[in-house]
Design a protein around this motif. Structure first.
Motif, mmCIF file in Angstrom:
data_model
loop_
_atom_site.group_PDB
_atom_site.id
_atom_site.type_symbol
_atom_site.label_atom_id
_atom_site.label_comp_id
_atom_site.label_asym_id
_atom_site.label_seq_id
_atom_site.Cartn_x
_atom_site.Cartn_y
_atom_site.Cartn_z
ATOM 1 N N UNK A 156 -0.052 -4.875 17.988
ATOM 2 C CA UNK A 156 0.911 -4.530 16.611
ATOM 3 C C UNK A 156 1.700 -5.826 15.606
ATOM 4 N N UNK A 157 1.541 -5.795 15.060
ATOM 5 C CA UNK A 157 2.798 -6.791 14.394
ATOM 6 C C UNK A 157 2.257 -6.481 12.750
ATOM 7 N N UNK A 158 3.913 -5.668 11.998
ATOM 8 C CA UNK A 158 4.546 -5.877 10.869
ATOM 9 C C UNK A 158 4.765 -6.811 10.235
ATOM 10 N N UNK A 159 3.206 -6.939 9.160
ATOM 11 C CA UNK A 159 3.694 -7.749 8.346
ATOM 12 C C UNK A 159 4.375 -7.462 6.743
ATOM 13 N N UNK A 160 5.445 -8.214 6.183
ATOM 14 C CA UNK A 160 6.210 -7.841 5.573
ATOM 15 C C UNK A 160 6.008 -8.961 4.496
ATOM 16 N N UNK A 161 5.851 -8.929 2.955
ATOM 17 C CA UNK A 161 6.537 -9.741 2.392
ATOM 18 C C UNK A 161 6.938 -9.456 1.087
ATOM 19 N N UNK A 162 7.726 -10.463 0.915
ATOM 20 C CA UNK A 162 8.662 -10.035 -0.537
ATOM 21 C C UNK A 162 8.169 -10.773 -2.140
ATOM 22 N N UNK A 163 8.750 -9.793 -2.795
ATOM 23 C CA UNK A 163 7.885 -9.481 -3.968
ATOM 24 C C UNK A 163 9.072 -11.368 -4.759
ATOM 25 N N UNK A 196 4.246 0.948 3.324
ATOM 26 C CA UNK A 196 3.635 -0.071 4.476
ATOM 27 C C UNK A 196 3.119 -1.299 3.955
ATOM 28 N N UNK A 197 1.647 -0.537 3.814
ATOM 29 C CA UNK A 197 0.263 -1.651 3.818
ATOM 30 C C UNK A 197 -0.066 -1.824 2.625
ATOM 31 N N UNK A 198 0.343 -1.354 1.254
ATOM 32 C CA UNK A 198 -0.495 -1.725 0.482
ATOM 33 C C UNK A 198 0.692 -2.982 -0.661
ATOM 34 N N UNK A 250 -3.847 -3.747 -6.553
ATOM 35 C CA UNK A 250 -3.401 -2.736 -5.445
ATOM 36 C C UNK A 250 -3.816 -3.201 -4.554
ATOM 37 N N UNK A 251 -2.758 -4.199 -3.700
ATOM 38 C CA UNK A 251 -4.122 -5.415 -2.820
ATOM 39 C C UNK A 251 -3.684 -4.590 -1.195
ATOM 40 N N UNK A 252 -4.156 -4.426 0.119
ATOM 41 C CA UNK A 252 -3.912 -3.874 1.351
ATOM 42 C C UNK A 252 -3.159 -5.253 2.442
ATOM 43 N N UNK A 253 -2.276 -4.819 3.096
ATOM 44 C CA UNK A 253 -1.932 -6.022 3.477
ATOM 45 C C UNK A 253 -2.973 -6.628 4.616
ATOM 46 N N UNK A 254 -4.482 -6.080 4.821
ATOM 47 C CA UNK A 254 -5.129 -6.764 5.935
ATOM 48 C C UNK A 254 -6.207 -7.851 4.787
#
Length: 90
Positions: A17-24, A59-61, A76-80
């Motif tokens: 598992x890898x945590x995926x992060x996006x910036x504004x 963390x996921x939305x 609102x979009x899920x990270x997947x």
């Protein structure tokens, strides 16, 4: 035995598992379901975009500003369903 099995599965999941992060204000592509008649699903684009991330809800939305059919909406979009957008300079 089920607790032992659950612990094993959790350990295997955590390895990959890898945590995926996006910036504004980051540009992203979003995966949409294909629902056009008389066109091949096999050859269609799975992702559309680029769209802009507005904020991180959890963390996921993420809240994303979408422009679909010439209308701007915030959804609102899920990270997947999100993939980073990479611009190619020529």
């Amino acid at each position: 035995m089920s607790k032992k099995n659950n612990l094993f599965k959790k350990k295997q999941y955590d390895i990959n598992h890898k945590n995926i992060n996006f910036n504004p204000e980051q540009k992203v592509l979003i995966k949409f379901d294909f629902n056009e008649k008389d066109k091949s699903k096999k050859l269609a684009n799975k992702y559309r975009g680029p769209f802009t991330i507005i904020e991180k809800i959890s963390d996921v939305n993420y809240k994303v500003e979408l422009t679909l059919k010439r209308k701007k909406t915030i959804d609102t979009i899920h990270v997947q369903r999100i993939k980073p957008f990479c611009e190619i300079e020529v």
